[in-house]
Each structure stands twice: as C-alpha cells, then as structure tokens.
Design a protein around this motif. Structure first.
Motif, PDB file in Angstrom:
ATOM      1  N   MET A 134     -44.571 -18.661   8.871  1.00 18.34           N
ATOM      2  CA  MET A 134     -43.658 -17.731   8.204  1.00 18.34           C
ATOM      3  C   MET A 134     -43.951 -16.299   8.650  1.00 18.34           C
ATOM      4  N   ARG A 135     -45.226 -15.910   8.652  1.00 19.58           N
ATOM      5  CA  ARG A 135     -45.587 -14.549   9.061  1.00 19.58           C
ATOM      6  C   ARG A 135     -45.233 -14.290  10.529  1.00 19.58           C
ATOM      7  N   ALA A 136     -45.201 -15.339  11.343  1.00 20.57           N
ATOM      8  CA  ALA A 136     -44.834 -15.198  12.755  1.00 20.57           C
ATOM      9  C   ALA A 136     -43.319 -15.265  12.973  1.00 20.57           C
ATOM     10  N   GLY A 137     -42.558 -15.461  11.902  1.00 22.92           N
ATOM     11  CA  GLY A 137     -41.106 -15.508  12.018  1.00 22.92           C
ATOM     12  C   GLY A 137     -40.577 -16.787  12.639  1.00 22.92           C
ATOM     13  N   LEU A 138     -41.315 -17.889  12.500  1.00 22.96           N
ATOM     14  CA  LEU A 138     -40.922 -19.147  13.143  1.00 22.96           C
ATOM     15  C   LEU A 138     -40.113 -20.081  12.247  1.00 22.96           C
ATOM     16  N   ILE A 139     -40.071 -19.837  10.948  1.00 23.10           N
ATOM     17  CA  ILE A 139     -39.374 -20.751  10.039  1.00 23.10           C
ATOM     18  C   ILE A 139     -37.901 -20.386   9.959  1.00 23.10           C
ATOM     19  N   ASP A 140     -37.060 -21.408  10.123  1.00 22.79           N
ATOM     20  CA  ASP A 140     -35.610 -21.229  10.125  1.00 22.79           C
ATOM     21  C   ASP A 140     -34.967 -21.591   8.795  1.00 22.79           C
ATOM     22  N   GLU A 141     -35.628 -22.440   8.021  1.00 19.84           N
ATOM     23  CA  GLU A 141     -35.048 -22.909   6.762  1.00 19.84           C
ATOM     24  C   GLU A 141     -36.161 -23.185   5.757  1.00 19.84           C
ATOM     25  N   TYR A 142     -35.866 -22.877   4.499  1.00 17.33           N
ATOM     26  CA  TYR A 142     -36.793 -23.140   3.397  1.00 17.33           C
ATOM     27  C   TYR A 142     -36.133 -24.119   2.431  1.00 17.33           C
ATOM     28  N   VAL A 143     -36.853 -25.176   2.073  1.00 21.96           N
ATOM     29  CA  VAL A 143     -36.401 -26.139   1.072  1.00 21.96           C
ATOM     30  C   VAL A 143     -37.366 -26.007  -0.104  1.00 21.96           C
ATOM     31  N   VAL A 144     -36.858 -25.494  -1.204  1.00 20.24           N
ATOM     32  CA  VAL A 144     -37.677 -25.201  -2.374  1.00 20.24           C
ATOM     33  C   VAL A 144     -37.274 -26.176  -3.479  1.00 20.24           C
ATOM     34  N   VAL A 145     -38.175 -27.086  -3.838  1.00 20.38           N
ATOM     35  CA  VAL A 145     -37.905 -28.073  -4.888  1.00 20.38           C
ATOM     36  C   VAL A 145     -38.792 -27.698  -6.071  1.00 20.38           C
ATOM     37  N   THR A 146     -38.173 -27.031  -7.050  1.00 21.13           N
ATOM     38  CA  THR A 146     -38.909 -26.438  -8.164  1.00 21.13           C
ATOM     39  C   THR A 146     -38.932 -27.372  -9.367  1.00 21.13           C
ATOM     40  N   HIS A 147     -40.146 -27.634  -9.846  1.00 25.88           N
ATOM     41  CA  HIS A 147     -40.351 -28.478 -11.024  1.00 25.88           C
ATOM     42  C   HIS A 147     -40.581 -27.589 -12.242  1.00 25.88           C
ATOM     43  N   PRO A 148     -40.083 -28.001 -13.412  1.00 23.78           N
ATOM     44  CA  PRO A 148     -40.185 -27.166 -14.605  1.00 23.78           C
ATOM     45  C   PRO A 148     -41.574 -27.234 -15.252  1.00 23.78           C
ATOM     46  N   VAL A 149     -42.553 -26.657 -14.564  1.00 28.86           N
ATOM     47  CA  VAL A 149     -43.914 -26.617 -15.082  1.00 28.86           C
ATOM     48  C   VAL A 149     -44.570 -25.340 -14.567  1.00 28.86           C
ATOM     49  N   LEU A 150     -45.417 -24.754 -15.398  1.00 30.95           N
ATOM     50  CA  LEU A 150     -46.207 -23.589 -15.014  1.00 30.95           C
ATOM     51  C   LEU A 150     -47.663 -24.013 -14.966  1.00 30.95           C
ATOM     52  N   VAL A 151     -48.365 -23.659 -13.883  1.00 25.54           N
ATOM     53  CA  VAL A 151     -49.773 -24.051 -13.760  1.00 25.54           C
ATOM     54  C   VAL A 151     -50.715 -22.850 -13.747  1.00 25.54           C
ATOM     55  N   GLY A 152     -50.193 -21.641 -13.590  1.00 25.82           N
ATOM     56  CA  GLY A 152     -51.006 -20.444 -13.724  1.00 25.82           C
ATOM     57  C   GLY A 152     -51.869 -20.066 -12.540  1.00 25.82           C
ATOM     58  N   GLY A 153     -51.850 -20.831 -11.479  1.00 25.45           N
ATOM     59  CA  GLY A 153     -52.645 -20.495 -10.288  1.00 25.45           C
ATOM     60  C   GLY A 153     -52.810 -21.705  -9.404  1.00 25.45           C
ATOM     61  N   GLY A 154     -53.294 -21.466  -8.209  1.00 27.05           N
ATOM     62  CA  GLY A 154     -53.508 -22.542  -7.258  1.00 27.05           C
ATOM     63  C   GLY A 154     -53.099 -22.124  -5.863  1.00 27.05           C
ATOM     64  N   THR A 155     -52.441 -23.012  -5.142  1.00 29.34           N
ATOM     65  CA  THR A 155     -52.011 -22.760  -3.771  1.00 29.34           C
ATOM     66  C   THR A 155     -50.549 -22.331  -3.789  1.00 29.34           C
ATOM     67  N   PRO A 156     -50.242 -21.086  -3.405  1.00 29.94           N
ATOM     68  CA  PRO A 156     -48.856 -20.624  -3.457  1.00 29.94           C
ATOM     69  C   PRO A 156     -47.999 -21.215  -2.346  1.00 29.94           C
ATOM     70  N   PHE A 157     -46.732 -21.438  -2.647  1.00 29.83           N
ATOM     71  CA  PHE A 157     -45.762 -21.880  -1.640  1.00 29.83           C
ATOM     72  C   PHE A 157     -45.533 -20.769  -0.629  1.00 29.83           C
ATOM     73  N   PHE A 158     -45.287 -19.561  -1.119  1.00 26.22           N
ATOM     74  CA  PHE A 158     -45.059 -18.416  -0.252  1.00 26.22           C
ATOM     75  C   PHE A 158     -46.317 -17.572  -0.175  1.00 26.22           C
ATOM     76  N   THR A 159     -46.745 -17.316   1.039  1.00 23.87           N
ATOM     77  CA  THR A 159     -47.787 -16.324   1.251  1.00 23.87           C
ATOM     78  C   THR A 159     -47.077 -15.048   1.686  1.00 23.87           C
ATOM     79  N   ALA A 160     -47.749 -13.957   1.665  1.00 21.78           N
ATOM     80  CA  ALA A 160     -47.112 -12.681   1.990  1.00 21.78           C
ATOM     81  C   ALA A 160     -46.504 -12.717   3.384  1.00 21.78           C
ATOM     82  N   PRO A 161     -45.171 -12.552   3.476  1.00 18.58           N
ATOM     83  CA  PRO A 161     -44.554 -12.511   4.804  1.00 18.58           C
ATOM     84  C   PRO A 161     -44.936 -11.212   5.517  1.00 18.58           C
ATOM     85  N   ALA A 162     -44.730 -11.180   6.816  1.00 17.32           N
ATOM     86  CA  ALA A 162     -45.056  -9.999   7.609  1.00 17.32           C
ATOM     87  C   ALA A 162     -44.114  -8.846   7.290  1.00 17.32           C
TER      88      ALA A 162
END
Length: 187
Positions: A134-162
């Motif tokens: 993502m930071r290198a600008g290589l991703i063309d499409e994002y598929v986001v399948v969101t579940h109705p739950v909050l976990v408060g931390g862990g491994t993020p789907f999105f990291t800071a883009p460039a």
C-alpha cells in the motif's frame, strides 16, 4: 498489468486480528459470506501471502475438503486453494508447500515484477505485507469485510499510507450477522 487486490475480514474498529493474533472474533462466516469469498478466490490468478496469514491458511485448507463436516463450498474452496499459485514472503520460513513459492528477498520488487507480468488478478493477504504494498502504491483494489465487533487493538487492516489515496466505491453488500462488504478501487 495485473490487478493487485487487498481484502480481509476486519473488526469495526479496523483490526484483522485482536491482541495476541486472535482472530476468533470473526467466528464462522455465514454460508452467504463464505460463498462470496469462494467466488472471489475463484477469480484470483495468484495469491500473495505474508508469513502469519500463510501459516493460518496452510494449517487448515490443504485438507479442508477431507473433513467430514465440510460443505460443498468448503470442499471447492480447499481444492481451489491448493490449485491456485501462491507466493509467500518471509525471511524466517525455510519451506512452503501446495503450489507455493517462497520469496525471502525484496518483497516489493517481486510484487512489482509479478504485477507487470501476464495473468489474472492477484490477491495480497496479511496486513504487514499489504501495508508495504500500500505504501508503495501497488494496491489497485481494497475489499473490506467489516464484522460488527470492537476489539480495541491488535493488527490494523490499514497501516499509514505514504500519502493520500483516493478511492472509488465499487460495491457494498450486507451479509447475515451484520457483516458489511465494501470494495474500492484506487483512482
């Protein structure tokens, strides 16, 4: 040029795994959601994995079709998973199986090379690997399948883009249990 798609299940607060790499928050997908993921995977020419996601997928799907309780969709998913060419990016793994090639060197150079080649769309999984792409600008499409739950931390789907990434909405869909799919393409 081949399309590169980053798609995963995530929590409403944006995590693919809770603290401790816990993915139990997602539970078993509904039949409808599982079928959507199967149809998506059937359209993929090559799957790119980071180490953690590879270990999770390869611990189940090589024999997922032999389980006595496997549904027809799970049988087809397992067979497709084995048959689809895969590339695993890891500096710690020494061996991979099931129609898979291991890359221990420069992941972004290899992803760029693969994108420039012939073939169907590629999926990229694992938020660390996908974050670098993502930071290198290589991703063309994002598929986001969101579940109705909050976990408060862990491994993020999105990291800071460039930088800023503008997206076009391609699809929205609601599944049983309040799961919402959104697909976006980069502009």
């Amino acid at each position: 040029m081949r399309k590169l798609i980053f798609g995963m299940n995530l929590t409403l607060d944006g995590y693919t795994a809770a603290a401790g790499d816990d993915i139990g928050w997602s539970g078993a997908p509904s039949d409808e959601l599982f079928q959507w993921w199967l149809d998506y995977e059937l359209g993929i020419g090559t799957s790119l994995y980071g180490r953690k996601l590879w270990e999770a997928m390869s611990s189940y799907w090589p024999t997922g079709d032999r389980r006595p309780d496997a549904t027809p969709a799970q049988v087809e998913f397992a067979r497709n998973w084995r048959d689809t060419p895969k590339v695993v990016f890891s500096s710690t793994l020494e061996k991979v199986d099931w129609n898979t090639r291991l890359v221990t060197g420069d992941a972004l150079a290899e992803i760029t090379r693969l994108k420039a080649g012939d073939g169907g769309p590629m999926s990229i999984g694992g938020p660390t690997l996908a974050g670098a792409a993502m930071r290198a600008g290589l991703i063309d499409e994002y598929v986001v399948v969101t579940h109705p739950v909050l976990v408060g931390g862990g491994t993020p789907f999105f990291t800071a883009p460039a930088g800023r990434v503008n997206l076009n909405l391609m699809e929205t869909r609601t599944f049983p249990g309040g799961v919402v799919l959104t697909r976006y393409e980069t502009r």
